[in-house]
Design a protein around this motif. Structure first.
Motif, PDB file in Angstrom:
ATOM      1  N   UNK A  16       0.825  -1.201   0.000  1.00 24.60           N
ATOM      2  CA  UNK A  16       0.000   0.000   0.000  1.00 24.60           C
ATOM      3  C   UNK A  16       0.864   1.258   0.000  1.00 24.60           C
ATOM      4  N   UNK A  85      -4.645  12.618   9.170  1.00 26.83           N
ATOM      5  CA  UNK A  85      -5.917  12.222   8.570  1.00 26.83           C
ATOM      6  C   UNK A  85      -6.746  11.324   9.474  1.00 26.83           C
ATOM      7  N   UNK A  86      -6.137  10.872  10.563  1.00 30.61           N
ATOM      8  CA  UNK A  86      -6.883  10.007  11.482  1.00 30.61           C
ATOM      9  C   UNK A  86      -6.891   8.547  11.071  1.00 30.61           C
ATOM     10  N   UNK A  87      -6.236   8.229   9.938  1.00 30.21           N
ATOM     11  CA  UNK A  87      -6.233   6.838   9.495  1.00 30.21           C
ATOM     12  C   UNK A  87      -5.380   5.973  10.408  1.00 30.21           C
ATOM     13  N   UNK A  90      -7.359   3.577  12.185  1.00 32.71           N
ATOM     14  CA  UNK A  90      -7.701   2.340  11.483  1.00 32.71           C
ATOM     15  C   UNK A  90      -6.542   1.362  11.537  1.00 32.71           C
TER      16      UNK A  90
ATOM     17  N   UNK B  84     -12.119   8.109   8.862  1.00 29.51           N
ATOM     18  CA  UNK B  84     -10.870   8.322   8.131  1.00 29.51           C
ATOM     19  C   UNK B  84     -10.657   7.282   7.039  1.00 29.51           C
ATOM     20  N   UNK B  85     -10.186   7.735   5.882  1.00 25.06           N
ATOM     21  CA  UNK B  85      -9.864   6.845   4.763  1.00 25.06           C
ATOM     22  C   UNK B  85      -8.637   7.411   4.063  1.00 25.06           C
ATOM     23  N   UNK B  86      -7.954   6.592   3.266  1.00 25.94           N
ATOM     24  CA  UNK B  86      -6.813   7.098   2.508  1.00 25.94           C
ATOM     25  C   UNK B  86      -7.307   7.788   1.252  1.00 25.94           C
ATOM     26  N   UNK B  87      -7.143   9.111   1.172  1.00 28.42           N
ATOM     27  CA  UNK B  87      -7.793   9.863   0.089  1.00 28.42           C
ATOM     28  C   UNK B  87      -7.236   9.558  -1.296  1.00 28.42           C
ATOM     29  N   UNK B  94      -8.627   0.481  -1.823  1.00 31.17           N
ATOM     30  CA  UNK B  94      -8.680   0.680  -0.373  1.00 31.17           C
ATOM     31  C   UNK B  94      -9.298  -0.537   0.314  1.00 31.17           C
ATOM     32  N   UNK B 142     -15.771   3.979   4.574  1.00 34.33           N
ATOM     33  CA  UNK B 142     -15.199   3.585   5.857  1.00 34.33           C
ATOM     34  C   UNK B 142     -16.100   2.566   6.545  1.00 34.33           C
TER      35      UNK B 142
END
Lengths: 250, 310
Positions: A16, A85-87, A90, B84-87, B94, B142
């Motif tokens: 990733x 971003x707050x990820x 996760x 939150x997600x990877x933009x 994703x 998400x």
């Protein structure tokens, strides 16, 4: 079972992050600037052609200084961006350990820098065409440069975990890396040896990225130098893990 | 089952969560309710293993989140606050990444991703980069990540925050649909949502649980519960109110507002389940007022909420 799980988790993160570099312009900008700077220093400052020597000393001697600015730029987003971003919330609640996440990120960035480094191959071909360079020494220098890049990177990924600001991470990483370079920079060593005991001079210069890189550059892959870089990387990644595990919030 | 045992979190000297304990069984949708900064998100972050508690622990399907963190986390699907997600990834990539982390490989992985895309109505945008999507879609992406591995336990931190009414409705439908097979904890500060979705509500305030009950039962704690509200046209509402106040079982009666010809009147019973409506209607027919509207109040969550959290 547990180790294969770990491997696949690390690989998933690495994939990733690695394709993340190429998904944005960062990768291309970095590679272009890296190659241009190296070319400029090698040909115009070190006068590669005028030297009349078929070795790449004038090429490798610039690596630490270019890494100093470019590698913190590659590393700065690794954690800071996740935090901003707050990820990070996760990734740290996925069923993977902090160490798997850190290693995955580190390997991705390292592989990316490895590619940039590999793209300097035309220079090797040029030298081989023009003369009869010691290919063994060149290979060693590449390995040394790659190891040194890993050490720079481990500093960068560590500072990236301190903050949610990429700029702050970048600056702190440069300062720390500069220390690691200057500790072995001949003028500094000279200034130091004027007044301090020999063991201190040795210790300081031993800590430097530069000392070990120069020793590898001579064409000898000494185990001690490899151990040095690997322990710097391990130490920085360990600090990174401690910081991530002890953060109070995102 | 998720079991929360004496969970507490201190930030310096400030106590964010103070000795919180509860259990959630499969089939339950637990609403986690509280004012901002009451400790909802902190509690959820501790349950999911994102931050370590100062004391206490959470046991997820038999795995302690502190000592058996990885097996515990495998059983959880988590939607953090603000989704939150990877933009810079596409929706598909994703979710494929999340699936890989969750241990799906090869054909299984693509199948899991495709199924989830369908469930969350994301199939049309699966090739789009996430930063080109609207807030509602990102939230859904998400959410998709949280249910991808069909977890036994779902922890959703404000799952409908920032969505428009239609999107809220969709998300609630998805949650309800899954509820039978899962234990779900969701936090919110929207009281309607509580009513619409949850089978049980926990209200927390300043880090402590102040109420733990079904939403319908919570409503009965309202002062309004069982009160009769009427809108009267014409006549002499003051006389009617005076008369109503003397009815046996009535605690008080008052005019809420008066405007031209119309008056809003509310009659409060002494005991909430007293059957007052008949006697009030008899009194009404004897007065010279006509009612355009009669309503027996169920009680209001917002009023209960305000009373126990302030």
């Amino acid at each position: 079972m547990r180790t294969t799980d770990s491997m696949t988790n690390i690989l998933a993160i690495t994939k990733r992050e690695f394709f993340g570099y190429f998904g944005s312009a960062v990768a291309y900008v970095f590679i272009v600037i890296f190659l241009m700077l190296l070319g400029f220093f090698t040909f115009y400052i070190s006068n590669f052609f005028e030297m009349g020597q078929a070795d790449l000393q004038g090429f490798f001697q610039w690596h630490p200084w270019i890494f100093l600015f470019l590698i913190p730029a590659v590393a700065m987003r690794l954690w800071a961006e996740e935090r901003r971003m707050g990820t990070i919330e996760l990734i740290l609640t996925f069923p993977i350990t902090v160490w798997e996440a850190i290693l995955g990120k580190f390997l991705a960035a390292w592989a990316f820098i490895g590619i940039a480094l590999a793209l300097t191959f035309p220079l090797v071909i040029t030298a081989a065409y023009l003369g009869n360079p010691d290919l063994g020494a060149i290979f060693c220098s590449y390995v040394g440069s790659f190891l040194m890049a890993g050490a720079f990177l481990s500093v960068g990924i560590m500072t990236s975990s301190f903050t949610r600001s990429q700029v702050v991470s970048f600056i702190i990483a440069i300062v720390i890396c500069l220390f690691f370079i200057l500790a072995g920079f001949p003028p500094v060593i000279k200034a130091l040896s004027g007044w301090s005991p020999a063991w201190l001079v040795d210790l300081v210069s031993y800590l430097s990225f530069l000392t070990h890189f120069m020793s590898i550059e001579r064409g000898v892959l000494d185990l001690r130098d490899i151990v040095y870089y690997v322990s710097v990387i391990a130490f920085m990644l360990f600090i990174n893990g401690v910081v991530i595990q002890n953060r109070r919030t995102a | 089952m998720i079991e929360i045992r004496n969970l507490a979190k201190k930030f310096g000297t400030k106590t964010a969560v103070d000795d919180v304990s509860f259990k959630v069984e499969k089939g339950e949708i637990l609403g986690f309710l509280g004012p901002n900064a009451a400790g909802k998100s902190t509690t959820m972050r501790m349950i999911t293993g994102f931050i370590p508690p100062t004391s206490g622990t959470a046991v997820i399907g038999g795995h302690d989140i502190l000592t058996e963190s990885i097996p515990a986390r495998r059983k959880i699907g988590y939607l953090p606050e603000n989704a939150p997600v990877y933009p810079d990834m596409t929706v598909f990539d994703y979710l494929a990444f999340c699936a890989e982390i969750r241990g799906f490989r090869g054909g299984k992985r693509s199948r899991a991703v495709e199924e989830t895309l369908e469930k969350c109505f994301l199939t049309d945008v699966k090739r789009q980069t996430i930063n080109t999507l609207s807030k509602g879609f990102r939230q859904r992406v998400c959410f998709a990540q949280a249910i991808l591995h069909d977890p036994e336990y779902l922890i959703l931190d404000e799952p409908t925050d920032g969505l428009d009414p239609n999107q809220k409705h969709e998300v609630r439908l998805m949650i309800k649909e899954m509820a039978a097979r899962k234990a779900i904890i969701l936090s919110t500060h929207i009281l309607d949502e509580m009513d619409a979705v949850c089978t049980r509500a926990i209200i927390i305030s300043r880090g402590r649980i102040v109420a733990d009950d079904a939403p319908a039962n919570l409503k009965t704690r309202s002062n309004l519960h069982g009160a009769v509200s009427l809108t009267l046209q014409g006549g002499d509402p003051e006389a009617f109110v005076a008369k109503a106040a003397r009815i046996d079982g009535v605690a008080s009666a008052k005019i809420l507002e008066k405007e031209d010809d119309a008056a809003k009147v509310r009659i409060f019973p002494k005991a909430p389940d007293a059957a007052l409506l008949n006697t009030i209607l008899v009194a009404l027919s004897e007065s010279d007022c006509r009612a355009s509207d009669v309503f027996v109040e169920q009680g209001r969550l917002d009023e209960v909420f305000r009373r126990i959290t302030s």
